[in-house]
Design a protein around this motif. Sequence first.
Motif, PDB file in Angstrom:
ATOM      1  N   TYR A   1      41.107  32.485  36.689  1.00  0.00           N
ATOM      2  CA  TYR A   1      40.755  33.754  37.337  1.00  0.00           C
ATOM      3  C   TYR A   1      40.453  33.534  38.816  1.00  0.00           C
ATOM      4  CZ  TYR A   1      37.313  36.884  39.350  1.00  0.00           C
ATOM      5  OH  TYR A   1      36.611  37.673  40.232  1.00  0.00           O
ATOM      6  N   THR A   2      39.717  32.472  39.106  1.00  0.00           N
ATOM      7  CA  THR A   2      39.376  32.175  40.504  1.00  0.00           C
ATOM      8  C   THR A   2      40.634  31.922  41.324  1.00  0.00           C
ATOM      9  OG1 THR A   2      37.308  31.191  39.719  1.00  0.00           O
ATOM     10  CG2 THR A   2      37.938  30.734  41.983  1.00  0.00           C
ATOM     11  N   SER A   3      41.632  31.317  40.718  1.00  0.00           N
ATOM     12  CA  SER A   3      42.910  31.113  41.408  1.00  0.00           C
ATOM     13  C   SER A   3      43.561  32.448  41.745  1.00  0.00           C
ATOM     14  CB  SER A   3      43.840  30.269  40.532  1.00  0.00           C
ATOM     15  OG  SER A   3      45.112  30.135  41.136  1.00  0.00           O
ATOM     16  N   ALA A   4      43.489  33.399  40.813  1.00  0.00           N
ATOM     17  CA  ALA A   4      44.052  34.726  41.089  1.00  0.00           C
ATOM     18  C   ALA A   4      43.317  35.398  42.238  1.00  0.00           C
ATOM     19  CB  ALA A   4      43.963  35.580  39.825  1.00  0.00           C
ATOM     20  N   LEU A   5      41.995  35.320  42.235  1.00  0.00           N
ATOM     21  CA  LEU A   5      41.184  35.899  43.306  1.00  0.00           C
ATOM     22  C   LEU A   5      41.538  35.285  44.648  1.00  0.00           C
ATOM     23  CD1 LEU A   5      38.684  37.571  44.264  1.00  0.00           C
ATOM     24  CD2 LEU A   5      37.280  35.575  43.662  1.00  0.00           C
ATOM     25  N   LEU A   6      41.609  33.957  44.696  1.00  0.00           N
ATOM     26  CA  LEU A   6      41.933  33.246  45.932  1.00  0.00           C
ATOM     27  C   LEU A   6      43.306  33.662  46.460  1.00  0.00           C
ATOM     28  CD1 LEU A   6      41.496  30.875  47.997  1.00  0.00           C
ATOM     29  CD2 LEU A   6      42.613  29.404  46.307  1.00  0.00           C
ATOM     30  N   ASN A   7      44.304  33.667  45.604  1.00  0.00           N
ATOM     31  CA  ASN A   7      45.669  33.908  46.062  1.00  0.00           C
ATOM     32  C   ASN A   7      45.937  35.364  46.393  1.00  0.00           C
ATOM     33  OD1 ASN A   7      47.306  31.304  45.968  1.00  0.00           O
ATOM     34  ND2 ASN A   7      46.158  31.205  44.058  1.00  0.00           N
TER      35      ASN A   7
ATOM     36  N   ARG B   1      49.488  36.722  40.445  1.00  0.00           N
ATOM     37  CA  ARG B   1      49.906  37.456  39.240  1.00  0.00           C
ATOM     38  C   ARG B   1      49.975  36.535  38.025  1.00  0.00           C
ATOM     39  NH1 ARG B   1      55.905  38.461  39.514  1.00  0.00           N
ATOM     40  NH2 ARG B   1      55.739  36.243  39.011  1.00  0.00           N
ATOM     41  N   ASP B   2      50.588  35.383  38.192  1.00  0.00           N
ATOM     42  CA  ASP B   2      50.744  34.462  37.063  1.00  0.00           C
ATOM     43  C   ASP B   2      49.385  33.977  36.550  1.00  0.00           C
ATOM     44  OD1 ASP B   2      53.433  34.823  37.422  1.00  0.00           O
ATOM     45  OD2 ASP B   2      53.755  32.878  38.422  1.00  0.00           O
TER      46      ASP B   2
ATOM     47  N   VAL C   1      44.773  34.738  32.154  1.00  0.00           N
ATOM     48  CA  VAL C   1      43.416  35.096  31.742  1.00  0.00           C
ATOM     49  C   VAL C   1      43.418  36.405  30.962  1.00  0.00           C
ATOM     50  CG1 VAL C   1      41.068  35.562  32.552  1.00  0.00           C
ATOM     51  CG2 VAL C   1      42.489  33.886  33.750  1.00  0.00           C
ATOM     52  N   PHE C   2      44.192  37.367  31.435  1.00  0.00           N
ATOM     53  CA  PHE C   2      44.251  38.684  30.793  1.00  0.00           C
ATOM     54  C   PHE C   2      44.693  38.568  29.338  1.00  0.00           C
ATOM     55  CE2 PHE C   2      46.878  42.424  29.691  1.00  0.00           C
ATOM     56  CZ  PHE C   2      45.888  43.400  29.736  1.00  0.00           C
ATOM     57  N   GLU C   3      45.661  37.726  29.076  1.00  0.00           N
ATOM     58  CA  GLU C   3      46.209  37.604  27.725  1.00  0.00           C
ATOM     59  C   GLU C   3      45.233  36.936  26.759  1.00  0.00           C
ATOM     60  OE1 GLU C   3      51.007  37.409  28.696  1.00  0.00           O
ATOM     61  OE2 GLU C   3      49.862  35.541  28.514  1.00  0.00           O
ATOM     62  N   GLN C   4      44.230  36.234  27.299  1.00  0.00           N
ATOM     63  CA  GLN C   4      43.262  35.550  26.432  1.00  0.00           C
ATOM     64  C   GLN C   4      42.101  36.446  26.015  1.00  0.00           C
ATOM     65  OE1 GLN C   4      41.995  31.668  27.986  1.00  0.00           O
ATOM     66  NE2 GLN C   4      43.893  31.576  29.159  1.00  0.00           N
ATOM     67  N   ASP C   5      41.905  37.588  26.692  1.00  0.00           N
ATOM     68  CA  ASP C   5      40.783  38.489  26.402  1.00  0.00           C
ATOM     69  C   ASP C   5      39.457  37.728  26.435  1.00  0.00           C
ATOM     70  OD1 ASP C   5      39.397  40.818  25.815  1.00  0.00           O
ATOM     71  OD2 ASP C   5      39.611  40.568  23.643  1.00  0.00           O
ATOM     72  N   VAL C   6      39.200  37.042  27.535  1.00  0.00           N
ATOM     73  CA  VAL C   6      37.966  36.276  27.707  1.00  0.00           C
ATOM     74  C   VAL C   6      36.816  37.243  27.973  1.00  0.00           C
ATOM     75  CG1 VAL C   6      36.843  34.469  29.020  1.00  0.00           C
ATOM     76  CG2 VAL C   6      39.313  34.387  28.642  1.00  0.00           C
ATOM     77  N   VAL C   7      35.729  37.079  27.222  1.00  0.00           N
ATOM     78  CA  VAL C   7      34.590  37.989  27.375  1.00  0.00           C
ATOM     79  C   VAL C   7      34.147  38.038  28.831  1.00  0.00           C
ATOM     80  CG1 VAL C   7      32.252  38.532  26.613  1.00  0.00           C
ATOM     81  CG2 VAL C   7      33.842  37.423  25.053  1.00  0.00           C
ATOM     82  N   ALA C   8      34.044  39.246  29.380  1.00  0.00           N
ATOM     83  CA  ALA C   8      33.624  39.530  30.755  1.00  0.00           C
ATOM     84  C   ALA C   8      34.727  39.298  31.772  1.00  0.00           C
ATOM     85  CB  ALA C   8      32.389  38.736  31.163  1.00  0.00           C
ATOM     86  N   TYR C   9      35.582  38.301  31.569  1.00  0.00           N
ATOM     87  CA  TYR C   9      36.585  38.016  32.591  1.00  0.00           C
ATOM     88  C   TYR C   9      37.788  38.946  32.516  1.00  0.00           C
ATOM     89  CZ  TYR C   9      34.108  34.360  34.863  1.00  0.00           C
ATOM     90  OH  TYR C   9      33.168  33.685  35.602  1.00  0.00           O
ATOM     91  N   GLY C  10      37.942  39.688  31.412  1.00  0.00           N
ATOM     92  CA  GLY C  10      38.945  40.742  31.412  1.00  0.00           C
ATOM     93  C   GLY C  10      38.603  41.802  32.437  1.00  0.00           C
ATOM     94  N   VAL C  11      37.327  42.182  32.484  1.00  0.00           N
ATOM     95  CA  VAL C  11      36.846  43.162  33.464  1.00  0.00           C
ATOM     96  C   VAL C  11      37.102  42.676  34.886  1.00  0.00           C
ATOM     97  CG1 VAL C  11      34.727  44.164  34.412  1.00  0.00           C
ATOM     98  CG2 VAL C  11      35.128  44.188  31.942  1.00  0.00           C
ATOM     99  N   LEU C  12      36.890  41.388  35.126  1.00  0.00           N
ATOM    100  CA  LEU C  12      37.030  40.856  36.477  1.00  0.00           C
ATOM    101  C   LEU C  12      38.482  40.634  36.867  1.00  0.00           C
ATOM    102  CD1 LEU C  12      34.107  38.241  36.427  1.00  0.00           C
ATOM    103  CD2 LEU C  12      34.079  40.574  37.331  1.00  0.00           C
ATOM    104  N   VAL C  13      39.310  40.193  35.921  1.00  0.00           N
ATOM    105  CA  VAL C  13      40.678  39.809  36.268  1.00  0.00           C
ATOM    106  C   VAL C  13      41.622  41.000  36.317  1.00  0.00           C
ATOM    107  CG1 VAL C  13      41.723  39.400  33.989  1.00  0.00           C
ATOM    108  CG2 VAL C  13      42.279  37.885  35.910  1.00  0.00           C
TER     109      VAL C  13
ATOM    110  N   GLU D   1      46.700  44.445  41.154  1.00  0.00           N
ATOM    111  CA  GLU D   1      47.059  44.308  42.566  1.00  0.00           C
ATOM    112  C   GLU D   1      48.242  43.364  42.751  1.00  0.00           C
ATOM    113  OE1 GLU D   1      44.960  42.682  46.693  1.00  0.00           O
ATOM    114  OE2 GLU D   1      43.722  43.606  45.133  1.00  0.00           O
ATOM    115  N   ALA D   2      48.179  42.191  42.124  1.00  0.00           N
ATOM    116  CA  ALA D   2      49.248  41.207  42.285  1.00  0.00           C
ATOM    117  C   ALA D   2      50.554  41.708  41.666  1.00  0.00           C
ATOM    118  CB  ALA D   2      48.841  39.888  41.644  1.00  0.00           C
TER     119      ALA D   2
END
Length: 907
Positions: free
Chosen positions: A682-688, A698-699, A704-716, A722-723
């Motif tokens: 996720y941090t890589s997506a934010l940075l890029n 985007r990649d 991260v999106f496909e994993q449905d990680v608790v809380a990080y779906g909201v963030l990613v 956008e990407a």
Amino acid sequence: MGTDQVLRGRQREIDVLSGLVREAKAGRSQVLLVTGEAGVGKSALLDALVAGADGCRVTRTAGVESEMELAYAGLHQLCLPFLDHLDRLPAPQREALGTAFGLVSGPAPDKFLIGLAVLNLLADAAGERPVLCVVDDAQWLDLMSARILAFVTRRLAAESVVMVLAVRDGIEHAFTGLTELEVRGLDDSDARALLDSVLPGPIDPRVRDRIVAETRGNPLALLELPRAWTAAELADGLTGGTLTSRLEDGFVRRLEALQPDTRLLLLTAAAEPLGDPTLLWRAAEQLGLGADPAAGAIESGLITFGRQIRFRHPLVRSAAYRTATPQQRLTVHRALADATDPETDPDRRAWHRAQATVAPDEGVAAELERSAQRAQARGGFFAAGMFLERSAALTIDPGLRADRVLAAATAKRSAGALDAALDLLGAAAAGPADAVREAEVLRLRGEIAFDRGHAAEAARTLVVAAKQLDPLDHEQARVAYLEAMSAAIWASGPDTPGILAEAASAAPAPAPSDPPGDLLLQALALRFTHGYAAAATQLVKAVDQARQSGSEAEDVRGWLWLAGNRASGIVAIDVWDLDAALELAARHDRIARDSGALVQLQWALNFRANVVSMTGDLAAATAYVEEERRIAGATGNRVLGIGAMQLAALCGSESEATTLIDAMIREARAQDQGRMTAIATYTSALLNNGLGHYETARDAALQVFEQDVVAYGVLVIGELAEAASRTGDTKLVETALAWLNERVAATPSDWGRGMEARARALLGDDEDAYRASIDHLNRTGLRIESARGELLYGEWLRREGRRQDARAHLRTAHEQLAAMGAEAFAERARRELLATGETVRKRTPETTNDLTAQEAQIAGLARDGLTNPEIAAQLFISPRTVEWHLRKTFSKLGITSRRQLRTAIAR
């Protein structure tokens, strides 16, 4: 500083040591680690330092290898001269240190509070005159003393305290990273002169040169070997063993020349590491030793008797003990046990009794178990483990022996000695059949696996342990279920499919009386087995109950699970509740500080840095990140680095962020920690996205999106939408919007609605949706997202050819993002403004950016009305260090009072 003979050729070292005292007298604390091989002169230099420390208050101690099992022994001796200042410490620190030293009874204190108490005790004493602390053979300090002193050495700054520790080369110790003074052998001319001073007569120059060469200028070897070896042996050279072994052999020869009673007295002194002459003479009386052995010992030059007994060198102590027969050792320890007061020093008495016992003895075993309980109550888990291990060895009953081995393993795990704990579990499991013990052995295996970062293994092991405990001990079973769920959350990822469902399906059914931690467990279990929509109501309820529940001292352990693994905090983000996440992060920070839970505080600071950075307060986030690094450095724990990684990404530091991201992914994959991999991705997506590398963003976001990680779906999800829109992937934007529609319907909020409107705007060039997104986000504390909304709207307006309209939004975005320090996104806004024809200069750092992270943090707390002692307690430093930092801050900001901080430092 000392005699010419002892300190021949040591002017460089003397100058360094003298400089430490001068700096302390000028108000600056100093720390030095003196290193070198055995006999090279470290102790002589410390003696010279003490002798030359005019105007200083001196305290010293020395590690003893045989005393390493006794928790806080070395620290107690070092602090003893200052315990009359104990009542000046804040109550939590006073109670923690008093409990550690056995002065008062209380709950087990955390080493962090003890360390802060020692720091402030020394600082308070140094308020009268500089304090010099000297620790010889620090490699042999007991574990807890070493850890506390390592913490203190890394926190000294402006207290007028000098801390000098000496360690022997080649032996592991806790003081890595300190400034070092390496003591080497004397040069040839000084070595020859020193050798000549002790030779009984003339010697062939070639033999002398050979001795000098083979001793490598080691002063103790040059002084002692001629006394123990014949001229013929010296002429044959010193090869055939290490220098240390030859030195010890030389001391053995000198011991063998003594009368038996004198040797027995020296053995008794060697077996009693406290160096207490009163105790020695009582034991000597038990052994029937009179005055003659003492006279012979003094005459030998191998030992001195004063307020404290000191051997000529630690090698004398080891030689005296090593060369004794087993029966002699048993006899001496029995005498020392009888001479030790069972009321004032029961643990040392138990230790001597154990050393004097060979066959199983339940009386001694029970006494050791009681000593372990006292050690554990003082926070000395390693010492408790050693007492319990010895207790088990002396236990007759097989079941009780296995229980004591399990208790020893548990204590060693708490002390961080994971390999030692695992080694003991085999013996615990080999005891007579007992269902509770078998389940607890399995549970401890799972906990150790989690400590080592093997989250998947830990989750599965803990589930089995919880099931076994359920019919036997319901309360402990629920704790094990909580631990299993926590491990599963961190293990979840592509390489561990189904692990969350596996842990969730095992969780017990909820009951009306369940505490908040259990209710949260049930909500998470429902989410992982039936999906977000089915669990949404319970997730929101669980977060609300977590916010409303108390955090009294007796519930600290429960709260550290709730917040320490960020269970309630991550769920708060998962249901779009920023206010709850901020509140829970702050509470986690406070509870971890108040209880001194060191590792939990590192996690708290990382989580708080991440949540606070979402509000745009990157200065505060930076301070939390820096504090976590200091804590890790002070205690030897690893730096978690989650906050540092995400902060680097937000600030657009491409090289630093990429390095941290790659390192975290490698480590997480090696340990099957899927959540850590997802966080880094996720941090890589934010940075890029900030850098405009949209395909890479985007990649990463899609993973991260496909994993449905608790809380990080909201963030990613925002990064993904956008990407995907920037790379023309309309279907992916549609997927993101559908996900947002479902989540917002289940848990409506301005945060969720703002992100949903943004995805709709990106998908359909919907100007109203851009505006709605900004309006919703402006009603939250998400200043970064609000400013990014302005940026996206301005970029769209420019592409539509509406340059004038675009400038207003791009200017707002640039100003806000630049002020917050989100440099990559600010640079994107600047480039877009340039494309509209507007001239924009790169931001010049403001004066406040000249402050270090710690200065900024202290200034912010002072601005908010905290006193120096309050700031010191919160940041685990001394009030003098706070004052020192504030003076530097005032100078940098050009102000003269705390009141002026209100305008000089923005909130």
